[in-house]
Design an enzyme around this catalytic site. Structure first.
Site, PDB file in Angstrom:
ATOM      1  N   CYS A  16     -11.594 -21.911 -52.038  1.00 47.72           N
ATOM      2  CA  CYS A  16     -10.486 -22.366 -51.866  1.00 47.72           C
ATOM      3  C   CYS A  16      -9.460 -20.897 -52.106  1.00 47.72           C
ATOM      4  CB  CYS A  16     -10.059 -23.156 -53.008  1.00 47.72           C
ATOM      5  SG  CYS A  16     -10.907 -24.695 -53.100  1.00 47.72           S
TER       6      CYS A  16
HETATM    7  C1  UGA Z   1      -9.273 -24.311 -57.012  1.00 47.92           C
HETATM    8  C2  UGA Z   1      -7.903 -24.857 -57.716  1.00 47.92           C
HETATM    9  O1  UGA Z   1      -8.219 -24.663 -59.330  1.00 47.92           O
HETATM   10  C3  UGA Z   1      -7.687 -26.126 -57.553  1.00 47.92           C
HETATM   11  O2  UGA Z   1      -6.394 -26.551 -58.040  1.00 47.92           O
HETATM   12  C4  UGA Z   1      -7.487 -26.320 -56.230  1.00 47.92           C
HETATM   13  O3  UGA Z   1      -7.366 -27.697 -55.607  1.00 47.92           O
HETATM   14  C5  UGA Z   1      -8.668 -25.875 -55.379  1.00 47.92           C
HETATM   15  O4  UGA Z   1      -9.023 -24.522 -55.643  1.00 47.92           O
HETATM   16  C6  UGA Z   1      -8.584 -26.167 -53.779  1.00 47.92           C
HETATM   17  O5  UGA Z   1      -7.913 -25.615 -53.347  1.00 47.92           O
HETATM   18  O6  UGA Z   1      -9.348 -27.040 -53.237  1.00 47.92           O
HETATM   19  P1  UGA Z   1     -12.056 -24.178 -57.596  1.00 47.92           P
HETATM   20  O7  UGA Z   1     -11.886 -23.189 -56.423  1.00 47.92           O
HETATM   21  O8  UGA Z   1     -12.879 -25.521 -57.581  1.00 47.92           O
HETATM   22  O9  UGA Z   1     -10.217 -24.624 -57.680  1.00 47.92           O
HETATM   23  O10 UGA Z   1     -11.894 -23.382 -58.998  1.00 47.92           O
HETATM   24  P2  UGA Z   1     -11.123 -22.827 -60.225  1.00 47.92           P
HETATM   25  O11 UGA Z   1     -11.781 -23.398 -61.159  1.00 47.92           O
HETATM   26  O12 UGA Z   1      -9.765 -22.768 -59.866  1.00 47.92           O
HETATM   27  O13 UGA Z   1     -11.814 -21.338 -60.262  1.00 47.92           O
HETATM   28  C7  UGA Z   1     -11.573 -20.324 -58.794  1.00 47.92           C
HETATM   29  C8  UGA Z   1     -12.055 -19.019 -59.443  1.00 47.92           C
HETATM   30  O14 UGA Z   1     -11.228 -18.351 -60.096  1.00 47.92           O
HETATM   31  C9  UGA Z   1     -13.412 -18.893 -59.875  1.00 47.92           C
HETATM   32  O15 UGA Z   1     -14.118 -17.952 -59.429  1.00 47.92           O
HETATM   33  C10 UGA Z   1     -13.048 -18.650 -61.423  1.00 47.92           C
HETATM   34  O16 UGA Z   1     -14.320 -18.004 -61.936  1.00 47.92           O
HETATM   35  C11 UGA Z   1     -11.895 -17.824 -61.417  1.00 47.92           C
HETATM   36  N1  UGA Z   1     -11.172 -17.990 -62.543  1.00 47.92           N
HETATM   37  C12 UGA Z   1     -10.566 -18.882 -63.006  1.00 47.92           C
HETATM   38  C13 UGA Z   1     -10.869 -17.082 -63.405  1.00 47.92           C
HETATM   39  O17 UGA Z   1     -11.560 -15.861 -63.317  1.00 47.92           O
HETATM   40  N2  UGA Z   1     -10.171 -17.096 -64.518  1.00 47.92           N
HETATM   41  C14 UGA Z   1      -9.553 -18.228 -64.825  1.00 47.92           C
HETATM   42  O18 UGA Z   1      -8.921 -18.206 -65.871  1.00 47.92           O
HETATM   43  C15 UGA Z   1      -9.743 -19.240 -64.131  1.00 47.92           C
END
Ligand code: UGA
Length: 433
Positions: free
Chosen positions: A270
């Site tokens: 995403c």
């Molecule tokens: C993300 C959004 O959080 C959702 O709200 C959205 O609906 C979704 O994209 C989408 O557009 O469909 P997702 O990709 O499943 O969800 O995963 P996240 O938990 O947001 O993590 C994304 C990335 O950011 C991962 O690589 C994670 O490791 C990283 N991350 C996340 C960090 O490095 N630090 C953080 O504090 C949070």
């Protein structure tokens, strides 16, 4: 409509479509999921989700046993039977990062063809589409194929999805909010009952606003992480832990303490695609979104920072480097745009020998790096290693102890995600701590 129970067709039985459809069915609606892939359709009908998602299998089996959900390849009959049609097909990136709308166009065409012989229904775009797509592409295509008029013969809405992999069903059933972009009041009024029972605030707005809310949301979250990483890189030079700093920052109510986990960068299906798409859309509109470009660049550099930190400590040529964690985040086998890919590539380019382990994602990674060693567990991966990089925050890595690392040839441990227990392990280093 039977009371609040609605007949809903979902076009696209991927991640968003299946979780949304299963969630709606669990609330008592009649859901038919449509996909061109017959294998997928058969799996869903026998209660087997084609993707892994927490609680999905149990909930899918339950709604199927209650005859509230079925899957089909027959889009025409599915649309004719329903009151509301959700478009949930994928919107991948093209070569330069622009959104590729081929599946959305095809869905609009199929819906238009089916609508020829139908009374009023509401079509809802849930796929992530750049602002103006619904009004400039989806509506004209449906009107052209159906010979009908939006606002008169059919309604149109855009409801962005905010599902996170790993908690997608919870996000469907307990959202922070629902955004309904509506062509007119009738369209919004028709679909609002589906969301009303979810007990979350509903924001009704224009279609273009709803489309942009999705991108603005993901762009902000990606920015928040790149900001955390930038502060983290300053922390590293000062010899302090970024988590101590951001704990204090997150206590400011204007900030919120969530999504401040600094580390080896963001990936997944995403953020990379959506931030790239909104950058391209802004350029198309004549605006250069410099901050968002920098958010992406910071992330690109952050992903390989651990390898550079390692190279400052040792020459990695011909050295065995253990990589723990391959998926883009924990609890998924998804490796799309995972930091591990950039890390392994840089390790290999520098002549290192890579051994890797991940509880879920190794099969997927074998397609990208068939030549590296994949081990059955973390301990085996660490055997005789010259260094270890921790790239994904899997729960099982939190249980690693000194004795697991003692089998390394050289006990050099570098964390890209904050997972190791300081009480259990002596001497390890972190990317921003
Ligand atoms: C993300 C959004 O959080 C959702 O709200 C959205 O609906 C979704 O994209 C989408 O557009 O469909 P997702 O990709 O499943 O969800 O995963 P996240 O938990 O947001 O993590 C994304 C990335 O950011 C991962 O690589 C994670 O490791 C990283 N991350 C996340 C960090 O490095 N630090 C953080 O504090 C949070």
């Amino acid at each position: 409509m039977i009371g609040e129970r609605m007949k809903i067709a979902i076009i696209g039985t991927g991640y968003v479509g299946l979780c949304t459809g299963t969630g709606f069915a669990s609330k008592g609606h009649d859901v038919v999921c449509v996909d061109i892939d017959e294998v997928k359709v058969n799996k869903v009908n026998s209660g087997i989700p084609p993707i892994y998602e927490t609680d999905l299998e149990d909930m899918l089996k339950d709604v199927i046993s209650k005859n509230r959900l079925r899957a089909t390849t027959n889009i025409n009959s599915a649309i004719k039977e329903c009151e509301v049609v959700f478009i949930c097909v994928g919107t991948p990136s093209d070569d330069v990062g622009r959104i590729d709308l081929k599946y959305v166009r095809q869905s609009a065409l199929d819906i238009g063809n089916a609508l020829r012989e139908c009374d009023y229904k509401v079509v809802v775009v849930k796929s992530t589409v750049t602002p103006e797509t619904t009004e400039n592409i989806v509506i004209p295509k449906i009107e052209e194929a159906s010979g009908k008029k939006v606002g008169q013969d059919f309604g149109m809405c855009m409801t962005p999805e905010f599902l996170r992999e790993g908690s997608a069903l919870k996000d469907v059933l307990e959202p922070d909010r629902t955004v309904i972009g509506e062509y007119d009041q009738r369209s919004g009024d028709t679909i609002e009952p589906i969301f009303k029972e979810l007990n979350a605030p509903i924001l009704r707005t224009k279609i273009k606003v709803a489309e942009l809310i999705k991108y603005a949301n993901n762009a902000f979250l990606a920015t928040k992480i790149s900001y955390s990483n930038e502060i983290g890189n300053i922390c590293k030079r000062l010899g302090v832990d970024v988590y101590d700093v951001l704990k204090g920052v997150g206590m400011d109510h204007r900030m919120s303490p969530y999504f401040f986990n600094a580390g080896a960068g963001w990936g997944g299906s995403c953020f990379p695609k959506d931030v790239a798409a909104i950058i391209e859309k802004a350029k198309e509109l004549g605006y250069e979104p410099k901050m968002l470009q920098e958010v992406v660049d910071i992330n690109k550099r952050q992903k390989v920072r651990m390898v550079e930190q390692l190279q400052k400590k040792m020459d990695i040529k011909n050295k065995k480097i253990a990589v723990l964690g391959l998926s883009f985040k924990a609890n998924t086998d998804d490796i799309r745009d995972a930091s591990s890919i950039d890390i392994i590539k840089k390790l290999l380019d520098s002549g290192a020998i890579v051994a890797a382990y991940d509880p879920q994602a190794m099969e997927n990674m074998k397609h990208i790096f068939p030549g590296i060693t994949y081990n059955e567990n973390a301990t085996e991966t660490l055997r005789d290693a010259d260094a270890c990089l921790i790239v994904t925050e899997w729960e099982e890595f939190k249980n690693l102890k000194d004795e697991n690392f003692n089998i390394m040839k050289n006990k050099l441990i570098l964390e890209g995600r904050k997972v190791l227990d300081k009480k259990e392990i002596k001497d390890f280093d972190g990317i921003c701590w």
